[in-house]
Each structure stands twice: as C-alpha cells, then as structure tokens.
Design an enzyme around this catalytic site. Structure first.
Site, PDB file in Angstrom:
ATOM      1  CG  ASP A  10      -1.654  -1.378   1.167  1.00 40.43           C
ATOM      2  OD1 ASP A  10      -2.293  -1.571   0.148  1.00 40.43           O
ATOM      3  OD2 ASP A  10      -2.391  -1.516   2.207  1.00 40.43           O
ATOM      4  CE  LYS A  61     -11.241  -3.837  -0.445  1.00 38.78           C
ATOM      5  NZ  LYS A  61      -9.644  -4.505  -0.542  1.00 38.78           N
TER       6      LYS A  61
END
Length: 233
Positions: A10, A61
């Site tokens: 990230d 996602k």
C-alpha cells in the site's frame, strides 16, 4: 499462494513498493497490489512482480455488472495474478461470471470479499443491511462457495466459524492483521497472525505492521512464525 503471509504494498509509488520487495528478499513470495498502487502506477507493477517470481493478490474488489467483472478478471489473468477479489454482494451472476472468466487461467483464484473489515454491526444499518456482520458474512461466503469461488476474504473473527461451513479446501484470506506491537488502525475487526491461524485462516494480509516497521524483514518473519501450525499464542 505459496506463503501464508501476503504483504500489502500500500504505497503511492512503484519505487517504494519495489524497495520493500527487495528488502524482504526471496523469503517473501506473496504480495497484495491494491487500488492505490494500481491507480498510481498501472498494471506494470503487477507484471514486474510476476517477472520477479512473486505471486500477486490483486485486490480489485470488483463490484460491477457480470460482463464488466468478467473482463477485469480476464485482464488479471493475463497479467499473471494469482488471486483477484470480487465483492460477493454483487450476487450469484457476478460471482459465476468471475469464476468462468478465470477458468482459462489455472493459476488464478477468485476470492469473494464478504464484509470489509472497517465495518461493524452498527455500520450495516447505515447502508441498509440488518446486523449482524456474522450473519452477512455467512450468507455471502456460502453464496460464494455455491458459485464455485476458490475462497473468501473475511476477518479472523469470522474465519473461526466459516472454516466449518465452507467446503474443504476453500481458501480463507484474512485482512486487518496486525502484529502484537502494532499501533493505531482504521480496522474494526482485526487480529494477530496467531489468532487468524488458530481460527482457520489459510492466508493473512499484512500491511503497515510490516511496511512501516523499523525492521520490515524481522516483522515479516514474526508474521510467518505466527502463521506456523506449531506456534502457540
């Protein structure tokens, strides 16, 4: 994934992400590429990781119409991703489309995302769902299994009861994982690697506890030890 510990990259840049990959060395084989890094750098980061022999958990996602989800899954397969996430709340048509799109890529697993780990029971009311998180996770996980998904994404809290309800061999990936010395988090449902392993998780995703550690390699090794079957809390 070869390793039960998936390191979340990230970061806002490929340079920072690859610096961590090089720092962790050959012992870390599995990495998560999420929306931030993918949006900043594009799919080249996935290609580079795959070329280095790393497995990529592509955390997209996906939550779209079946045709769009199928197209994204095919793209993930072409990149060489090992796992890709699809929202189970998209429904059975979406999940089946994802599974079918992954079929030509034997190394690609469809992971059905149940309820994101930043949500608690009270948050479900806000988005029009009846509590509890547990009931919602169970419903979506069973739907994913019925549609042929290879695994589910759920917190360590839910892994303990999902393992008894899902078919043998179903992968259970748990995000929201922190090492014991971790600080503040925006996760509501989080746990240590030891708890996740004890509850039946097959893999854990760990970000800041490793990426922001003073010694990332030592933190990674601690996480691996926590996922070892012989370890004790």
């Amino acid at each position: 994934m070869q390793s039960p510990v998936i390191v979340a990259l990230d970061f806002p840049s490929k340079a920072q992400a690859l610096a961590l990959v090089h720092a962790l060395g050959p012992s870390a084989t599995s990495y998560k590429v999420g929306l931030q890094l993918l949006t900043e750098e594009g799919p080249s980061i996935v290609r580079e990781l795959v070329a280095m022999g790393k497995e990529v958990f592509l955390d997209l996602k996906l939550h779209e119409i079946p045709n769009s989800v199928a197209g994204a899954v095919q793209a993930a397969g072409k990149l060489g991703a090992t796992m890709v996430t699809v929202h189970a709340s998209g429904g059975s048509a979406v999940l089946r489309a994802a599974v079918a799109a992954a079929a030509p890529f034997p190394g690609l697993k469809i992971m059905a995302l149940t309820v994101i780990t930043s949500l608690g029971d009270e948050d479900l009311l806000e988005i029009g769902l009846a509590p509890s998180v547990r009931a919602q996770v169970e419903r979506l996980a069973k739907l994913a299994a019925a549609c042929g998904c290879h695994g589910v994404v759920a917190s360590a809290n839910e892994a303990g009861y999902l393992v008894a309800q899902l078919p043998a061999g179903t992968l259970i990936v748990t995000p929201g994982i922190q090492l014991s010395a971790s600080g503040a988090t925006d996760q509501v449902r989080f746990a240590t690697p030891q708890v996740a392993r004890r509850n039946g998780a097959t893999h854990v995703v760990i970000g800041r506890s490793i990426t922001q550690a003073a010694n990332p390699l030592l933190a990674f090794q601690e996480a691996v030890a926590g996922m070892a079957p012989a370890s004790r809390d």
